[in-house]
Structure formats: structure tokens, C-alpha cells
Design a protein around this motif. Structure first.
Motif, PDB file in Angstrom:
ATOM      1  N   GLU A 137       0.831  -1.206   0.000  1.00 34.44           N
ATOM      2  CA  GLU A 137       0.000   0.000   0.000  1.00 34.44           C
ATOM      3  C   GLU A 137       0.866   1.258   0.000  1.00 34.44           C
ATOM      4  O   GLU A 137       0.556   2.237  -0.676  1.00 34.44           O
ATOM      5  CB  GLU A 137      -0.943   0.019   1.218  1.00 34.44           C
ATOM      6  N   ASP A 138       1.980   1.222   0.745  1.00 34.50           N
ATOM      7  CA  ASP A 138       2.888   2.370   0.775  1.00 34.50           C
ATOM      8  C   ASP A 138       3.538   2.585  -0.589  1.00 34.50           C
ATOM      9  O   ASP A 138       3.700   3.725  -1.040  1.00 34.50           O
ATOM     10  CB  ASP A 138       3.969   2.168   1.836  1.00 34.50           C
ATOM     11  N   LEU A 139       3.891   1.496  -1.238  1.00 30.41           N
ATOM     12  CA  LEU A 139       4.465   1.604  -2.588  1.00 30.41           C
ATOM     13  C   LEU A 139       3.472   2.224  -3.562  1.00 30.41           C
ATOM     14  O   LEU A 139       3.825   3.088  -4.366  1.00 30.41           O
ATOM     15  CB  LEU A 139       4.884   0.226  -3.102  1.00 30.41           C
ATOM     16  N   LEU A 140       2.229   1.766  -3.487  1.00 38.21           N
ATOM     17  CA  LEU A 140       1.203   2.274  -4.403  1.00 38.21           C
ATOM     18  C   LEU A 140       0.938   3.753  -4.167  1.00 38.21           C
ATOM     19  O   LEU A 140       0.795   4.528  -5.126  1.00 38.21           O
ATOM     20  CB  LEU A 140      -0.078   1.464  -4.253  1.00 38.21           C
ATOM     21  N   ASP A 141       0.885   4.160  -2.911  1.00 41.69           N
ATOM     22  CA  ASP A 141       0.667   5.577  -2.602  1.00 41.69           C
ATOM     23  C   ASP A 141       1.810   6.422  -3.151  1.00 41.69           C
ATOM     24  O   ASP A 141       1.586   7.496  -3.727  1.00 41.69           O
ATOM     25  CB  ASP A 141       0.533   5.788  -1.085  1.00 41.69           C
ATOM     26  N   TYR A 142       3.038   5.956  -2.993  1.00 40.82           N
ATOM     27  CA  TYR A 142       4.201   6.686  -3.481  1.00 40.82           C
ATOM     28  C   TYR A 142       4.189   6.766  -5.010  1.00 40.82           C
ATOM     29  O   TYR A 142       4.510   7.809  -5.582  1.00 40.82           O
ATOM     30  CB  TYR A 142       5.484   6.022  -2.985  1.00 40.82           C
ATOM     31  N   LEU A 143       3.805   5.681  -5.666  1.00 38.29           N
ATOM     32  CA  LEU A 143       3.720   5.688  -7.128  1.00 38.29           C
ATOM     33  C   LEU A 143       2.693   6.703  -7.612  1.00 38.29           C
ATOM     34  O   LEU A 143       2.926   7.421  -8.589  1.00 38.29           O
ATOM     35  CB  LEU A 143       3.346   4.298  -7.653  1.00 38.29           C
ATOM     36  N   LYS A 144       1.560   6.781  -6.931  1.00 35.78           N
ATOM     37  CA  LYS A 144       0.507   7.724  -7.332  1.00 35.78           C
ATOM     38  C   LYS A 144       0.973   9.157  -7.200  1.00 35.78           C
ATOM     39  O   LYS A 144       0.598  10.015  -8.003  1.00 35.78           O
ATOM     40  CB  LYS A 144      -0.755   7.492  -6.496  1.00 35.78           C
ATOM     41  N   VAL A 145       1.813   9.426  -6.202  1.00 31.75           N
ATOM     42  CA  VAL A 145       2.340  10.783  -6.020  1.00 31.75           C
ATOM     43  C   VAL A 145       3.403  11.098  -7.075  1.00 31.75           C
ATOM     44  O   VAL A 145       3.415  12.181  -7.654  1.00 31.75           O
ATOM     45  CB  VAL A 145       2.922  10.944  -4.592  1.00 31.75           C
ATOM     46  N   GLN A 146       4.299  10.147  -7.326  1.00 38.24           N
ATOM     47  CA  GLN A 146       5.416  10.371  -8.245  1.00 38.24           C
ATOM     48  C   GLN A 146       5.001  10.370  -9.715  1.00 38.24           C
ATOM     49  O   GLN A 146       5.618  11.053 -10.530  1.00 38.24           O
ATOM     50  CB  GLN A 146       6.497   9.313  -8.034  1.00 38.24           C
TER      51      GLN A 146
END
Length: 153
Positions: A7-16
Motif C-alpha cells: 500500500e505504501d508503494l502504491l501511494d508513493y507511485l501515485k504521487v510520483q
């Protein structure tokens, strides 16, 4: 180092990567691979997806992770891209040969050569020339055996 949560990876991808597409099927696929992937491989592939601004970063990550050969793969059938480029000397890339296609190509080349020769010299000339060549080769070996095999005895 511990791997971060999916979930943390996905959130970071959405921001980047703004406007990237992440579907539930992709997340499920990543979740199935996630426990078996090393931190260094995940880190490398994750940052590649960000650098390339992938529209579907999770699909990219899962495809890249599937290419990386698991340590316990007994057939050594999957290899990483670095191996294909020659960075690792302990692994090799095995390619297959379609021998039927090779034979078909050889046969068509021979038939083309035969047709061209017969067109210039007449029908059946290629086979006759081929037979004469075979006779010359046969005669050479007969003479060779008589001359050199007789001396040895």
C-alpha cells in the motif's frame, strides 16, 4: 532492510507518477509475487518505473519481477536482463533452433540453384553434373585407398 508494504508503494507511485493507472488485478498480481522478491530487486524495478514515468507502473513492476530468475529455479529458465547483456558470467542464455525451418531454407536454395542451372544447360543437367562430381570424388578415394592402404599392409 525490510520491504515496505504494498500500500505504501502504491501511494508513493501515485504521487510520483500523476494520472497513472493502477487496477485491483495488478495489485493482486503484485501481492502474489511480493513475498518471494528480494528487497534489492524490488527497489531497482520500483525506481525504474518511476524514472520512466510508466502509465501502468504496477504492471511494469510485476513484468520485470517475473523476468528475474528466482534463486531456487532448478531449470534456470528465467534470467534477468543484466544476464542477457553479459553482466553475469555464471548464467547463460540458451536459444533454440528450428531445424525444420533451416532445412526448408537449405532445400529452397538448392532448388533455386538447380532451376537456374537447368534453365541455362537444359533439363536434368544439374543432376547429371552432380552425378559426375560424385563419381570424381568416389574415384579419388578409391585411388587413395589403393595407393596408401596398400603401403601400410
Amino acid at each position: 532492510m525490510d520491504k515496505p508494504k504494498v500500500e505504501d508503494l502504491l501511494d508513493y507511485l501515485k504521487v510520483q507518477i500523476p494520472n497513472c493507472s493502477i487496477t485491483q488485478a495488478e495489485i493482486d498480481d503484485l501481492n502474489s509475487l511480493y513475498p518471494n522478491i528480494a528487497y534489492k530487486d524490488l527497489n531497482r524495478v520500483f525506481h525504474q518505473a518511476i524514472k520512466q514515468h510508466c502509465i501502468q507502473p504496477v504492471s511494469y513492476i510485476t513484468r520485470q519481477l517475473r523476468v528475474i530468475r528466482p534463486a531456487a529455479d532448478p531449470f534456470n529458465s528465467q534470467i534477468s536482463k543484466s544476464t542477457k547483456r553479459g553482466f553475469s558470467s555464471s548464467k547463460s542464455v540458451e536459444t533454440g533452433t528450428d531445424w525444420a525451418a533451416v532445412e526448408l531454407k537449405r532445400q529452397s536454395k538448392r532448388e533455386q540453384l538447380m532451376a537456374n542451372y537447368n534453365q541455362v544447360h537444359g533439363a536434368g543437367a544439374f543432376e547429371q553434373k552432380e552425378q559426375e562430381d560424385y563419381q570424381k570424388i568416389h574415384q579419388f578415394f578409391v585411388d587413395f585407398e589403393k595407393e596408401y592402404m596398400g603401403e601400410k599392409q
